[in-house]
Design a protein around this motif. Structure first.
Motif, mmCIF file in Angstrom:
data_model
loop_
_atom_site.group_PDB
_atom_site.id
_atom_site.type_symbol
_atom_site.label_atom_id
_atom_site.label_comp_id
_atom_site.label_asym_id
_atom_site.label_seq_id
_atom_site.Cartn_x
_atom_site.Cartn_y
_atom_site.Cartn_z
ATOM 1 N N LYS A 119 -1.038 81.693 116.129
ATOM 2 C CA LYS A 119 0.357 82.083 116.380
ATOM 3 C C LYS A 119 0.405 83.463 117.026
ATOM 4 N N ILE A 120 -0.393 84.389 116.477
ATOM 5 C CA ILE A 120 -0.386 85.764 116.991
ATOM 6 C C ILE A 120 -0.819 85.780 118.453
ATOM 7 N N GLU A 121 -1.888 84.988 118.760
ATOM 8 C CA GLU A 121 -2.361 84.938 120.148
ATOM 9 C C GLU A 121 -1.265 84.440 121.096
ATOM 10 N N MET A 122 -0.532 83.405 120.650
ATOM 11 C CA MET A 122 0.535 82.834 121.489
ATOM 12 C C MET A 122 1.551 83.910 121.864
ATOM 13 N N THR A 123 2.006 84.693 120.841
ATOM 14 C CA THR A 123 3.016 85.714 121.135
ATOM 15 C C THR A 123 2.389 86.852 121.929
ATOM 16 N N GLY A 124 1.150 87.160 121.621
ATOM 17 C CA GLY A 124 0.482 88.276 122.292
ATOM 18 C C GLY A 124 0.312 88.017 123.779
#
Length: 612
Positions: free
Chosen positions: A580-585
């Protein structure tokens, strides 16, 4: 009524009624299951309850089956004489449940075996299996004989209940419901009997608390009498009971019971799922703790009531095992029915142990000695199982007759378990945890473990350890009121000795007697286990065990452990979070050069460090 000892009060009709009721309910359960399961004809249903039991009854049954009458009579006497540090067994129970549910249970459950010794043949060879079976049968018959006889003797001398009448009725009722109802009857009667045991303990404890004026006086008496000796961290293996002997030595004894003893394994394998089986072990931990707490506290009550006048030294009872019944008749005789409840509690202990032993003996005999060599129909095997139940019942009653000529009860029992259970535990551990152990290693490990532990065990029986190692605490008869001397038979004017076995004078002692034979009896089991494992490993390596290809289902796989599942659960959570973090990042910073020093090796590292 026996002349050796004094009968303080005697049983009245109400007591006999309570006792008879307990026997009747037990027998009725057998009849009930024989009736409801009359359609099932397979020996598997008879011996394993059709593998449909749930965690709760099984856990209570696990608790009841090795909390025998010996627990009800000997633990309080043990606290009375040596202090409450046997409470440390609570810790060894924790080790036991963790090791059993993580190491032995998954393998046995996956293989769906009826007899634990079947595993030894699958993993090693038939010779190892037969030796294991043979040892188990000897161990169980010896143990069962003592379990039937010990309580009968103690109760006979104090309450005047008929000795052989009690022995035979216990044996007969037990054999009856084992034969009629099989595993389900055994489990459900155990549940009932555990309830009776707790009730019996509570009646004594509550009455003692009332007599002594509260719980605090009992605790302070025990404190002053040196009975609360918990801070005993002496590491000497020669001391009988210290923190270390009880937690570590005790853990080995209990692991050999829960991990590999047929009577226990048969129960938790008859659960409907692995989770139920694991749960049953952990719920059973609560049962073990409550019984332990009751028995330790009962021992403190015993001391508090008799702190100024020890009935044992005064010759009012002829063995420490009779102290508990003596207390019951002393403080409960004005309450008809309650002494009967206590006696029923003691016998419930016996019944639950004997029934599980009989059922286990039958399972082992059918699976290991009959099935491999004949091809009978399930219906025939089911009948044979019933016939064997009757036969083993008779053998155990006979063994009780033999036990009547043996002395020193509690230690003898634990020694039997330690001496025979230790090496067996070693062999199973080899099979489950060491993939390169082969049959030569297993057999030689088992035999050498046995030889060494028999040597220590028998040595210790012949040359009992000196009192400074077992350290009995002081008892006094200063406050005894002997004006009623007419009531007492002076069986022993001199203080009774530790053990009924004669000791050889010092000059005739072998060199080993002072240290090797004085080893705490709780260490017999670890010695057998450790020697079996180390000899087994050495021999396996020398005879080419490394080339051995073992089926993975026969050893512990990493998927079997709870730790693995927890780890996997957290790893999955973490990876889903980081995705999830990678997607937003990605949306935020499309700029910035990638630093070659911090490439994604870091991620790979975690992957490669997980053993696959």
């Amino acid at each position: 009524m026996s002349g050796d000892s004094v009968v303080v009060g005697s049983f009245v009709a109400a007591d006999y009624l309570v006792f008879a009721l307990m026997l009747l309910v037990s027998a009725a359960v057998g009849v009930y299951y024989a009736w409801t399961d009359r359609g099932q004809q397979s020996s598997g249903d008879f011996l394993m309850g059709g593998r449909s039991l749930t965690a709760l009854p099984v856990s209570l049954s696990l608790t009841a089956s090795f909390m025998s009458a010996i627990t009800v009579l000997s633990n309080p006497a043990e606290v009375y004489r040596y202090g409450a540090n046997i409470g440390f067994y609570a810790l060894s129970y924790i080790f036991t449940m963790v090791v059993t549910s993580e190491v032995f249970l998954p393998v046995f459950y996956r293989l769906a075996i009826t007899s634990t010794y079947e595993y030894l043949e699958l993993r090693f060879n038939r010779a190892t299996r037969l030796l294991g079976t043979f040892l188990f049968i000897i161990q169980t018959i010896l143990y069962t004989g003592i379990v039937i006889y010990a309580p009968a003797l103690a109760l006979n001398q104090v309450t005047g209940i008929d000795l052989w009448g009690a022995v035979v009725s216990t044996g007969v009722v037990c054999t009856f419901y084992c034969t009629m109802g099989g595993m389900k009857a055994v489990v459900w009667t155990d549940v009932f009997q555990l309830g009776v045991m707790v009730a019996g303990f509570l009646s004594v404890i509550i009455r003692s608390v009332v007599v002594q004026g509260g719980v605090l006086p009992i605790i302070s008496d025990s404190q002053q009498g040196g009975r609360l000796n918990f801070w005993d961290f002496d590491t000497s293996p020669l001391r009988r009971h210290t923190f270390w002997t009880i937690t570590f030595g005790g853990a080995f004894v209990w692991i050999s019971i829960y991990g590999i003893n047929q009577a226990q394994v048969q129960r938790y394998i008859s659960c409907k799922s692995l989770t139920h089986a694991r749960l049953s072990l952990y719920i059973n931990l609560l049962g073990l703790w409550s019984i332990l707490l009751c028995s330790v506290f009962a021992g403190m009550c015993l001391f508090s009531v008799y702190k100024n006048c020890d009935p044992w030294t005064a010759g009012l009872v002829s063995a420490p095992d009779q102290l508990m019944p003596y207390l019951v008749m002393d403080i409960l005789r004005n309450y008809p029915g309650l002494p009967g409840l206590f006696v029923a509690a003691v016998y419930s202990g016996s019944l639950s142990t004997v029934s599980s032993s009989i059922n286990a003996l039958v399972a082992v005999t059918v699976e290991d000695l009959i099935k491999p060599y004949t091809d009978m129909s399930e219906k025939h095997l089911s009948w044979i199982s019933k016939g064997l139940s009757i036969m083993f019942g008779i053998v155990c009653i006979g063994m009780a007759g033999l036990a009547s000529v043996m002395g020193g009860i509690l230690q003898a029992v634990i020694s039997i378990f330690g001496i025979l259970g230790g090496p067996l535990l070693g062999v199973f551990t080899l099979g489950i945890l060491c993939p390169f152990a082969n049959s030569k290693g297993a057999l030689s490990g088992l035999v050498s473990g046995l030889v060494v532990s028999l040597w220590v065990g028998i040595g210790a029986q012949i040359y009992p350890p000196p009192p400074e190692m077992s350290r009995p605490l002081s008892l006094t008869t200063a406050g005894c009121n002997f004006s009623t001397a007419g009531r007492f038979n002076w069986t022993s004017t001199a203080p009774p000795t530790q053990s009924s076995i004669t000791t050889v004078p010092v000059n005739g002692k072998p060199v080993l007697a002072d240290n090797w034979y004085s080893l705490s009896y709780l260490y017999f089991s670890p010695i057998g286990t450790i020697i079996a494992i180390s000899v087994g490993l050495l021999v396996s390596l020398m005879t080419g065990g490394r080339k051995l290809k073992v089926e993975s289902r026969l050893t512990l796989m990493k998927e079997d452990t709870t730790v693995y599942h927890l780890f996997k659960f957290f790893k999955d959570r973490v990876t889903s979070q980081s995705e999830k973090i990678e997607m937003t990042g990605d949306r935020d910073n499309k700029i910035g050069s990638s630093n070659p020093a911090f490439c994604d090796v870091e991620m790979d590292l975690t992957k490669s460090s997980i053993p696959t």
